[in-house]
Design a protein around this motif. Structure first.
Motif, PDB file in Angstrom:
ATOM      1  N   TRP A  96       0.846  -1.189   0.000  1.00  0.00           N
ATOM      2  CA  TRP A  96       0.000   0.000   0.000  1.00  0.00           C
ATOM      3  C   TRP A  96       0.882   1.239   0.000  1.00  0.00           C
ATOM      4  O   TRP A  96       1.826   1.317   0.785  1.00  0.00           O
ATOM      5  CB  TRP A  96      -0.890   0.052   1.242  1.00  0.00           C
ATOM      6  CG  TRP A  96      -1.885  -1.047   1.323  1.00  0.00           C
ATOM      7  CD1 TRP A  96      -3.111  -1.117   0.733  1.00  0.00           C
ATOM      8  CD2 TRP A  96      -1.748  -2.283   2.061  1.00  0.00           C
ATOM      9  NE1 TRP A  96      -3.743  -2.301   1.056  1.00  0.00           N
ATOM     10  CE2 TRP A  96      -2.936  -3.028   1.857  1.00  0.00           C
ATOM     11  CE3 TRP A  96      -0.750  -2.837   2.862  1.00  0.00           C
ATOM     12  CZ2 TRP A  96      -3.138  -4.286   2.433  1.00  0.00           C
ATOM     13  CZ3 TRP A  96      -0.939  -4.072   3.427  1.00  0.00           C
ATOM     14  CH2 TRP A  96      -2.122  -4.794   3.207  1.00  0.00           C
ATOM     15  N   LYS A  98       0.709   4.923   1.141  1.00  0.00           N
ATOM     16  CA  LYS A  98      -0.168   5.650   2.050  1.00  0.00           C
ATOM     17  C   LYS A  98       0.350   7.066   2.307  1.00  0.00           C
ATOM     18  O   LYS A  98       1.557   7.314   2.247  1.00  0.00           O
ATOM     19  CB  LYS A  98      -0.276   4.901   3.381  1.00  0.00           C
ATOM     20  CG  LYS A  98      -0.960   3.546   3.266  1.00  0.00           C
ATOM     21  CD  LYS A  98      -1.040   2.823   4.584  1.00  0.00           C
ATOM     22  CE  LYS A  98      -2.282   3.186   5.326  1.00  0.00           C
ATOM     23  NZ  LYS A  98      -2.442   2.396   6.563  1.00  0.00           N
ATOM     24  N   VAL A 103      -5.085   5.403   2.151  1.00  0.00           N
ATOM     25  CA  VAL A 103      -4.381   4.583   1.164  1.00  0.00           C
ATOM     26  C   VAL A 103      -4.450   5.295  -0.190  1.00  0.00           C
ATOM     27  O   VAL A 103      -5.528   5.624  -0.683  1.00  0.00           O
ATOM     28  CB  VAL A 103      -5.022   3.186   1.066  1.00  0.00           C
ATOM     29  CG1 VAL A 103      -4.357   2.359  -0.032  1.00  0.00           C
ATOM     30  CG2 VAL A 103      -4.921   2.465   2.406  1.00  0.00           C
ATOM     31  N   GLU A 106      -2.874   0.626  -4.023  1.00  0.00           N
ATOM     32  CA  GLU A 106      -2.715  -0.732  -3.508  1.00  0.00           C
ATOM     33  C   GLU A 106      -2.261  -1.651  -4.638  1.00  0.00           C
ATOM     34  O   GLU A 106      -2.756  -1.521  -5.768  1.00  0.00           O
ATOM     35  CB  GLU A 106      -4.041  -1.239  -2.921  1.00  0.00           C
ATOM     36  CG  GLU A 106      -3.917  -2.634  -2.330  1.00  0.00           C
ATOM     37  CD  GLU A 106      -5.207  -3.150  -1.704  1.00  0.00           C
ATOM     38  OE1 GLU A 106      -6.162  -2.371  -1.572  1.00  0.00           O
ATOM     39  OE2 GLU A 106      -5.230  -4.343  -1.360  1.00  0.00           O
TER      40      GLU A 106
END
Lengths: 228, 237
Positions: A96, A98, A103, A106
């Motif tokens: 992920w 972030k 987020v 992904e």
């Protein structure tokens, strides 16, 4: 007001005031009992019994609001990364990107296989193909990388170790980009995308080309990578 | 014994018994007035607040290390993998039972061993002399690997200071027939009993804490916990 006291002292308990007072006293005792019970810690739990549900919320909130606790919480929060960072779950084989708690991106990845390899000529030399865990940082970013094969790659293939260092260079196997995060580990591409989502690597993190491009362009040098 | 009271508006002087009752009533009334402040004054900076502060201080120290650590919250029945103070993954256990509370008084523990150990798979080295069959390590399509599904779901965690935690999988709900579900229950119970008996013989004591998670979560937790990692236990006080 005076009648209220008199009804109590006269022993006329059935009068409204007397009953009210008795009820209030009972409530008081009950409230005190519950308050003291709620302060018990897990250490006072009886063996084998399930843990109680969370104690009085009022108490929790009060302790959370204590200025020193707030200071400590802020100090812990201040350690969290500020800009963009990557988190890799080696159990789920996911990465992920972030920013804060949200987020940004992904991707499915492949991480370390957890297998071991022993050098048949020297049994003391062993390798564990595991993706390292903890906090890392992007150390360098490479376009069109080539792989400098380490010893285990030759041993694994049953080949003799090369004398010429140029024989260790292999191109076209790492994809278009590679992100080094320390100790010879990279986030790189793969030709075998069908193996993504499985623990098949020697410790590096493999990604599909389009995901790798996003990660490569998003993570600046020095960006944190958290692997667990 | 009592003088008949004829006029409430002009009360007669109170006799000793009346006075005693009145004083008692007044004391009770005042007690009622002060109860809220008494309750709120119980231990405002006592054990629960001090424990919370200690947990936060220890967490701050762990967070500064930049290693993955685990926070076990007994009251919320949650276990959080954290790094740098922020959560990486959360597990929820369906059951928790405490066998011995003494070892939980100290909130921080270092994991030294997982039992059983993770499965070890040794790579086979191909025989040399067949170069045409060889492919680069990075292009190999071998399927020998260890995944989270290979991890045990029933295991024990041993910590440096003697703390022992047992992780057990929750019973699977079976929608199959009564006979089949009965048989699976017997099988699960037999597995559980044999495991307990074996560990009891080896450890010579019961675990201090038992946590029950779903099978998948138990395996994922085994995967995620590294030997040498720190565990912080918040008793939820």
């Amino acid at each position: 007001m005076f009648n209220f006291f008199r009804s109590f002292s006269d022993g006329r308990w059935k009068s409204g005031w007397g009953l009210l007072l008795a009820g209030l006293l009972l409530l008081t005792v009950g409230f005190l009992f519950l308050s003291i019970k709620a302060t018990d810690t897990a250490a006072s739990l009886a063996p084998g019994k399930p843990a109680p549900s969370p104690g009085l919320k009022k108490r929790d909130v009060r302790s959370e609001l204590a200025p020193e606790d707030q200071k400590l919480r802020k100090a812990i929060q201040s350690l969290s990364p500020k800009g963009i960072y990557a988190v890799v779950d080696t159990a789920k084989n996911r990465l992920w990107l972030k920013r804060g708690e949200s987020v940004v991106y992904e991707a499915v990845v492949s991480t370390g296989s957890g297998t071991t390899l022993t050098d048949p000529k020297n049994p003391d030399r062993r390798w564990l193909f595991e993706t390292p865990r903890g906090e890392f940082r992007v150390q360098s970013k490479i376009r069109n990388p080539v792989w400098i094969k380490p010893d285990w790659a030759f041993i694994e293939e049953g080949e003799a170790l090369p004398i010429d260092a140029r024989d260790r260079v292999e191109g076209g196997v790492l994809g278009e980009y590679a992100i080094a995060f320390g100790n010879g580990y990279f986030i790189h591409g793969t030709l075998y995308t069908r193996m993504l989502g499985q623990n098949v690597t020697h410790g590096c993190i493999r990604m599909a080309d389009k995901d790798l491009e996003v990660v490569y362009k998003s993570l600046p040098n020095g960006a944190p990578i958290y692997i667990f | 014994m009592f003088t008949k009271q004829t006029d409430h508006r002009t009360p007669l002087p109170l006799r000793p018994l009346h006075r005693c009752g009145t004083i008692l009533s007044l004391v009770a009334f005042l007690w009622l007035l002060f109860v809220p402040s008494v309750v709120s004054a119980i231990d405002p900076e006592g054990p629960p607040a001090a424990a919370k502060k200690k947990i936060l201080q220890l967490e701050l120290a762990l967070a500064k290390k930049g290693e993955v650590y685990t926070l076990l919250n007994l009251s919320s029945q949650g276990l959080i993998l954290k790094i740098k103070g922020f959560p990486l993954k959360q597990f929820h256990f369906s059951e928790i039972s405490l066998e011995k509370a003494e070892r939980l008084r100290e909130p921080v523990h270092r994991l030294i061993k997982k039992y059983p150990p993770p499965p070890a798979v040794e790579k086979e080295i191909p025989l040399s002399g067949a170069p045409e069959t060889r492919v680069s390590s990075l292009l190999s399509t071998e399927t020998v690997f260890v995944s989270v599904g290979d991890m045990p779901s029933r295991y024990r965690l041993y910590f440096e200071d003697g703390l022992m935690i047992s992780i057990e999988p929750a019973r699977r709900e079976c929608n199959c027939g009564k006979i089949h579900s009965g048989l699976s229950l017997i099988k699960e119970t037999a597995v559980s009993l044999s495991w307990e008996a074996e560990r009891l013989l080896f450890d010579r004591r019961f675990p201090d804490l038992r946590l029950v998670l779903s099978e998948e979560e138990a395996q994922a937790l085994f995967w995620s916990l590294s030997e040498g990692a720190w565990l912080l236990i918040d008793s939820g006080s």
